[in-house]
Design an enzyme around this catalytic site. Sequence first.
Site, mmCIF file in Angstrom:
data_model
loop_
_atom_site.group_PDB
_atom_site.id
_atom_site.type_symbol
_atom_site.label_atom_id
_atom_site.label_comp_id
_atom_site.label_asym_id
_atom_site.label_seq_id
_atom_site.Cartn_x
_atom_site.Cartn_y
_atom_site.Cartn_z
ATOM 1 N N GLU A 128 1.061 -1.327 0.172
ATOM 2 C CA GLU A 128 0.028 0.150 -0.051
ATOM 3 C C GLU A 128 0.958 1.263 -0.032
ATOM 4 O O GLU A 128 1.818 1.257 0.813
ATOM 5 C CB GLU A 128 -0.916 -0.149 1.236
ATOM 6 C CG GLU A 128 -1.818 1.192 1.227
ATOM 7 C CD GLU A 128 -2.545 1.348 2.452
ATOM 8 O OE1 GLU A 128 -3.321 2.286 2.584
ATOM 9 O OE2 GLU A 128 -2.134 0.619 3.391
ATOM 10 N N ARG A 350 6.670 -12.986 9.136
ATOM 11 C CA ARG A 350 7.272 -11.464 8.817
ATOM 12 C C ARG A 350 8.560 -11.525 9.740
ATOM 13 O O ARG A 350 8.484 -12.241 10.843
ATOM 14 C CB ARG A 350 6.152 -10.628 9.144
ATOM 15 C CG ARG A 350 5.824 -10.552 10.607
ATOM 16 C CD ARG A 350 4.763 -9.236 10.647
ATOM 17 N NE ARG A 350 5.449 -8.062 10.563
ATOM 18 C CZ ARG A 350 4.789 -6.957 10.673
ATOM 19 N NH1 ARG A 350 3.395 -6.830 10.774
ATOM 20 N NH2 ARG A 350 5.334 -5.629 10.560
ATOM 21 N N LYS A 360 3.189 0.955 9.676
ATOM 22 C CA LYS A 360 3.613 2.221 9.201
ATOM 23 C C LYS A 360 2.747 3.430 9.714
ATOM 24 O O LYS A 360 3.074 4.531 9.643
ATOM 25 C CB LYS A 360 2.924 1.941 7.551
ATOM 26 C CG LYS A 360 3.834 1.281 6.758
ATOM 27 C CD LYS A 360 3.586 1.567 5.232
ATOM 28 C CE LYS A 360 2.370 0.591 4.961
ATOM 29 N NZ LYS A 360 2.101 0.477 3.484
#
Length: 629
Positions: A128, A350, A360
Amino acid sequence: MKADELVAVSTSLGGDFKSIEPHLIRLEKHLTLRTYLAGYTLSELDSKIWLAISNNRVAVSFVRKGSYANVQRWFTYVEQAHPEIQAEVKAADSARKAKVQAASRAGASYNLALQEADKGVVCRFLPEPSGYLHIGHAKAALLSDYFAHQAYNGQLRLRLDDTNPSKEKEEYQDAIIEDLALMGVKPDTVTYTSDYFDHLYDTCLGLIKSGNAYADDTDVETMRDERGRGIASKRRERTVEENLAIFDAMKSGTEEGLKNCIRAKISVDNPNKAMRDPVIYRCNPNDAHHRTGTKWKIYPTYDLACPVVDSLEGVTHALRSTEYTDRNPQFQWFLDTLKLRQVYMWDFARMNFIRTFLSKRKLAKLVDTGKVWGWDDPRMPTIRGVRRRGMTIPALRDFILKQGPSRNVVVMDWTSFWAANKKEIDPVAPRHTAISKKDHVKVSVTGDEAPTEARSEDKPRHPKNPSIGTKKVAFSKELIIDQADANSFKDGEEITVMQWGNAFAKDIAGKEPVTGLTLELNLKGDVRSTDKKITWLSTQGQNLIDAELWDFDYLITKDKLEEEDDMDKFLNPVTSTMEEAWCDEGVVNLKKDDIIQLERRGYYRVDKAYNDGDEKKIVLFCIPTGKSK
């Protein structure tokens, strides 16, 4: 077909059958009266296109079935008449297997046995554009690139998931594309979710008309509570007509539309909360989209857009981190309900590091509040941040690929990350010298071997790598050394003056701080016999170069920041230190991003070269090595 058209075909024979069928049809027509594609012997184009087909399991299966008679005739003839081309196929296959085996030997297993890989593999990376790429994104990108291009000789798509105009910017979009290129990730295509807004709107309309979605004006807190407790929304049984009218109001951005969202009608009380009627469309009339402007006032969510566009774009295998595992059944529900082509999922763990967060939203807060210099701050876990700190791209790629696609979630120390980088930079980093401005001592050099006047000699820039070249080292009767070294000397002690020879420390004046001393040269002394090796700079015979030496600490004080933690309470109050120093004259030729070693201090990256800007000084950032200080 012209030569340039044939070249285009050779680079386009990838992906699923739907994407390559037009190229096979063109080849079929071109080969109607030809033995070879170009000329009367096997050409480079014949070889390229033959290899492209043979490496695409989908294409080769259709060719061998005889679906295209002329292509089959040409393909079989080249195969039989030119056995040398088989050697290339075997070499490519061996290289692929070797890469997989090398990765496994490094501690990571890449033997995923992807479903229906024989029909072709198309992976995607789906960031994104709401911030800069961080090291977690890097793992997703590099793994997707590895499976697409190396393990299966398939395709990689980059799709910018730009469905939230309130958070996204063109700046972030461009930075993502640049950072991927920097890491050597070369997608075959670049698309945007916003390319499909019309299709996604129609998809949502279809879900509403089929009774599989409804409009809901429940407030956020109540909706969260109801989903948590498995309670149906009071709006769940609205009629199709009512839902369509509200969706139209959302599209127009009216007051009524703004109160509502669209939810998929999946389940009320499924044990997997991701299946409890997720939101699939939201109204946002206030923020212009960075690509579509004000055309749309409603936007699809990730939960709807991801499976729909993955299927539309021909993605065969979607790799994403284990935080999305609960959404896999939801992903499948959309594929089944909308009768879309199957997309297979693979979850990997991750990368988590101690005293680091990868949210983020939280990283953006640090930038927006001025706690850091920007997204490329060397304290940030972004790709640009770790690069500015001194991480090299080869070391970054190697480190991440060694983690592999395992599902095991671990929290790593940064030690191994930076230790991998040291292996990369140590063999090639030129050696230079820096002495503190604040804590230095002037030293007089005496003895029969002391120079009568300043002179310089060429010395290796790297003691073990002659290819790095030489530098000028100045020698004179007056030197400066670090206060810490001077304080450690005993009167009469023999020490080694690096790149010069041995000397006796004499006439030591003062203690903590030492205010002066003499070094009586003893160049015949054995440098292996001394306990102390010191760095130094001559104050004569060269210009001492002003330098700033920066070092950095973790941004937070807690090893693992939980989602509910107040980040501000765990921010490290001091995360950077700067020491003013002098460096040897050789640093004036360094460029931004060069990496050097300041002897006995560590490795540094040049953040500002000496000749950049009006202020003549060099700015150096210390690079961690994986060792505790």
